[in-house]
Enzyme design. Structure first.
Site, mmCIF file in Angstrom:
data_model
loop_
_atom_site.group_PDB
_atom_site.id
_atom_site.type_symbol
_atom_site.label_atom_id
_atom_site.label_comp_id
_atom_site.label_asym_id
_atom_site.label_seq_id
_atom_site.Cartn_x
_atom_site.Cartn_y
_atom_site.Cartn_z
ATOM 1 N N ARG A 114 -45.338 70.888 44.855
ATOM 2 C CA ARG A 114 -45.112 71.925 45.870
ATOM 3 C C ARG A 114 -45.992 71.695 47.091
ATOM 4 N NH1 ARG A 114 -46.395 76.411 41.487
ATOM 5 N NH2 ARG A 114 -45.394 74.745 40.297
ATOM 6 N N ASP A 124 -52.453 69.882 39.169
ATOM 7 C CA ASP A 124 -51.188 69.413 38.577
ATOM 8 C C ASP A 124 -49.978 70.121 39.196
ATOM 9 O OD1 ASP A 124 -49.591 67.887 36.975
ATOM 10 O OD2 ASP A 124 -49.967 69.001 35.128
ATOM 11 N N ASP A 132 -41.670 61.219 38.351
ATOM 12 C CA ASP A 132 -41.959 62.337 39.245
ATOM 13 C C ASP A 132 -41.589 62.069 40.707
ATOM 14 O OD1 ASP A 132 -42.695 64.979 39.100
ATOM 15 O OD2 ASP A 132 -44.812 64.613 39.545
ATOM 16 N N ASP A 187 -47.607 61.119 38.295
ATOM 17 C CA ASP A 187 -48.296 62.401 38.224
ATOM 18 C C ASP A 187 -49.212 62.423 37.000
ATOM 19 O OD1 ASP A 187 -49.180 64.964 38.378
ATOM 20 O OD2 ASP A 187 -47.235 65.923 37.931
ATOM 21 N N GLU A 200 -48.888 69.775 42.112
ATOM 22 C CA GLU A 200 -49.026 68.954 43.327
ATOM 23 C C GLU A 200 -47.704 68.789 44.071
ATOM 24 O OE1 GLU A 200 -48.369 67.752 40.429
ATOM 25 O OE2 GLU A 200 -46.731 66.392 40.941
ATOM 26 N N LYS A 237 -39.243 65.096 46.484
ATOM 27 C CA LYS A 237 -40.604 64.938 45.943
ATOM 28 C C LYS A 237 -40.770 63.505 45.462
ATOM 29 C CE LYS A 237 -43.553 66.318 42.007
ATOM 30 N NZ LYS A 237 -43.772 67.279 40.890
ATOM 31 N N LYS A 254 -53.360 65.820 32.909
ATOM 32 C CA LYS A 254 -52.392 66.109 31.853
ATOM 33 C C LYS A 254 -52.866 65.501 30.545
ATOM 34 C CE LYS A 254 -48.159 66.028 34.686
ATOM 35 N NZ LYS A 254 -47.696 67.422 34.494
HETATM 36 N N1 BES Z 1 -44.234 66.784 37.578
HETATM 37 C C1 BES Z 1 -44.562 67.970 36.893
HETATM 38 C C2 BES Z 1 -43.333 68.690 36.302
HETATM 39 C C3 BES Z 1 -42.554 67.971 35.250
HETATM 40 C C4 BES Z 1 -42.703 68.309 33.919
HETATM 41 C C5 BES Z 1 -41.595 67.044 35.585
HETATM 42 C C6 BES Z 1 -41.945 67.686 32.943
HETATM 43 C C7 BES Z 1 -40.824 66.406 34.609
HETATM 44 C C8 BES Z 1 -40.997 66.740 33.293
HETATM 45 C C9 BES Z 1 -45.256 68.926 37.840
HETATM 46 O O1 BES Z 1 -45.995 68.350 38.865
HETATM 47 C C10 BES Z 1 -46.193 69.736 37.038
HETATM 48 O O2 BES Z 1 -47.133 69.184 36.519
HETATM 49 N N2 BES Z 1 -45.940 71.026 36.948
HETATM 50 C C11 BES Z 1 -46.778 71.907 36.221
HETATM 51 C C12 BES Z 1 -46.968 73.144 37.066
HETATM 52 C C13 BES Z 1 -48.055 74.057 36.587
HETATM 53 C C14 BES Z 1 -49.415 73.395 36.724
HETATM 54 C C15 BES Z 1 -48.015 75.320 37.416
HETATM 55 C C16 BES Z 1 -46.062 72.261 34.911
HETATM 56 O O3 BES Z 1 -44.845 72.356 34.896
HETATM 57 O O4 BES Z 1 -46.760 72.386 33.912
HETATM 58 ZN ZN ZN Z 2 -45.451 66.486 39.433
HETATM 59 MN MN MN Z 3 -47.960 67.878 38.247
#
Ligand code: BES
Ligand code: ZN
Ligand code: MN
Length: 485
Positions: free
Chosen positions: A338, A334, A275, A257, A336, A252, A264
């Site tokens: 996947r 968010d 990210d 992000d 994204e 990834k 966010k």
């Molecule tokens: N890049 C984030 C996940 C992340 C969180 C990486 C903390 C490193 C530290 C990912 O893209 C994300 O935002 N995931 C969301 C998913 C949700 C919207 C289903 C999350 O974990 O809140």
């Molecule tokens: Zn992300």
């Molecule tokens: Mn995200």
């Protein structure tokens, strides 16, 4: 990088280098058999005087007559002997390097066991991120691993070469992840990949037009909110004399992000330059792969894009179509990672590999579940899960399996499309949902997913050999796995 070189104990007599060695709890010296009786006794007396216990992180500094002159002797504590495996040695070596680097010019480390871990700890701990500001210069210019017989000589030689290769890869991953998000555009990552071409490695960069032709609608959807074009990077390593098998590494590469329109909050965004840590790990492996020479043909695929809320950004409610034809309803921009991985995994599966390993800072949920020292691992193949977990254990980058519960697939069935990019059931099994989503894009290929959201980046010091910021995980796991094929 401060990398150790092998040196015989005999040659130490003509050098004024400091001597360094390790000790278990209760000041039990490691490799004492290589030391003359008088030195052992003098050292024991000095350590007693210093009340040195040999605890983890403890370092003793004493002056002693040793190998022909009075010299500084450093003893690094390992903690309890029962627990003194590779990680204890790696960490003690990291503490040792920190004690040496600023003030001492030359040091020679006695290495009677765990030479690999010691060399690795020394090299990994010498990392500094200096792209934007220079720190204090190192005084240490000469570092040796001391050997004293044929077996320890070959172990030291192997350990030095092995550690240097690993540290080079880990340092690249750390540099890329630590770099500011505007300074690592998808195109710049693609250019870096191109610089690895030659000696067995070929590189193709799939830009937006080609991605559209290939039907990578999920990947392109995410990228739409940024003025910077995305890049799907496809690297291939082919062994000179025929490959035993074919595997793919997928990373990834969200170069920042922001969350996109599902923006966010400010605090959650602070570290989102990390990210692209999955992509950084794949690039790092390809930097050294021609020297690593795995027996397998290795495909490295990096899905690089910014997730931004620009004027044409993809929107909650949009439906995207991935390369395998599956349609995805976006409820949250968010989620994204996947989406870009969906197309990257399709591309990987199309190479007909025997195994795919993807790595991604995919979910905050994995940080809640496993913290910063353990990555989540999921997959559709027990054998491959076993291989990757074992590689992680050998590298001391532990992983813990989360089950891909079939019943939860229900929660990512779309209303107007085949899939949803988040779960209908909020706040439950977030990391597993991420894994289940990804599993839709690998077909029948054995596949493992590493969720490294907790392990790739650390807001405090991670260990003596990994400072605050990017850790370089899971680069050493990947190297271990490739070597085992
Ligand atoms: N890049 C984030 C996940 C992340 C969180 C990486 C903390 C490193 C530290 C990912 O893209 C994300 O935002 N995931 C969301 C998913 C949700 C919207 C289903 C999350 O974990 O809140
Ligand atoms: Zn992300
Ligand atoms: Mn995200």
């Amino acid at each position: 990088m401060i990398a150790a070189q092998p040196l015989s104990l005999k040659s130490l007599e003509s050098s004024d280098a400091d001597l360094a060695l390790f000790a278990h709890e209760d000041a039990v010296l490691v490799g004492a058999k290589a030391l003359p009786q008088a030195l052992k006794a003098a050292l024991a007396a000095k350590l007693k005087e210093e009340a040195f216990k040999g605890g983890a992180k403890e370092i003793a500094r004493v002056d002693l007559e040793a190998f022909g002159r009075v010299r500084r002797v450093f003893v690094a504590g390992l903690g309890p002997k029962k627990k003194a495996g590779t990680e204890a040695f790696r960490r003690a070596a990291g503490s040792l390097l920190a004690a040496l680097r600023g003030k001492r010019r030359a040091a020679a480390v006695l290495c009677s066991e765990h030479a690999d871990a010691i060399a690795e700890g020394l090299a990994l701990a010498s990392y500094k991120f200096e792209e934007y500001k220079k720190g204090d210069a190192d005084a240490l210019t000469s570092l040796s691993l001391l050997h004293f017989d044929a077996a320890s000589k070959s172990a030291a030689e192997k350990a030095c070469a092995r550690a240097q290769l690993r540290a080079e890869a880990v340092f690249l991953a750390r540099d890329l992840v630590n770099r500011g998000p505007s300074d690592k555009t998808p195109n710049s990552l693609a250019e870096l990949a191109k610089s690895f071409a030659g000696s067995g490695v070929s590189v193709e960069v799939i830009g937006p037009e080609k991605a559209a032709e290939l039907g990578m609608g999920a990947f392109l959807g995410v990228a739409r909110g940024s003025a910077q074009p995305p890049a799907m990077v496809h690297m291939v390593y082919r062994p000179k004399s025929g490959a035993k098998t074919r595997v793919a590494l997928v990373g990834k590469g969200i170069t920042f992000d922001s969350g996109g329109l599902s923006l966010k909050p400010a605090q959650s965004m602070e570290d989102m330059k990390c990210d692209m840590a999955g992509a950084a790990s794949v690039l790092a492996v390809f930097k050294v792969i021609a020297r690593l020479k795995p027996a397998a043909e290795v495909h490295g695929i990096v899905a690089a894009a910014y997730n931004m809320p620009g004027p044409d950004a993809y929107k909650p409610g949009d439906v995207l179509k991935a390369m395998n034809g599956k349609t995805i309803e976006v409820w949250n921009t968010d989620a994204e990672g996947r989406l870009v991985l969906a197309d990257a995994l399709c591309l990987a599966a199309r190479q007909e590999p025997k195994a795919i390993v993807d790595m991604a800072t995919l979910t905050g949920a994995v940080v809640v579940a496993l913290g910063s020292k353990v990555a989540g691992v999921m997959g559709n193949d027990r054998r491959l899960l076993g291989q990757v977990s074992a590689a992680g254990a050998r590298a001391d980058e532990p992983v813990c399996e989360l089950p891909l519960v079939d019943d939860y697939r229900e929660n990512i069935k779309g209303n107007i499309a085949e899939l949803l990019n988040i779960s209908k059931v909020r706040g439950e099994a977030g990391s597993i949902i991420g894994g289940l989503f990804l599993s839709e894009f690998v077909g029948d290929v054995p596949w493992v997913h590493l969720d490294i959201a907790g392990t790739a980046f650390s807001s405090g010091d991670w260990s003596s050999y990994s400072p605050k910021g990017a850790t370089g995980a899971p680069v050493r796991t990947l190297i271990e796995w490739l070597e085992s094929l």
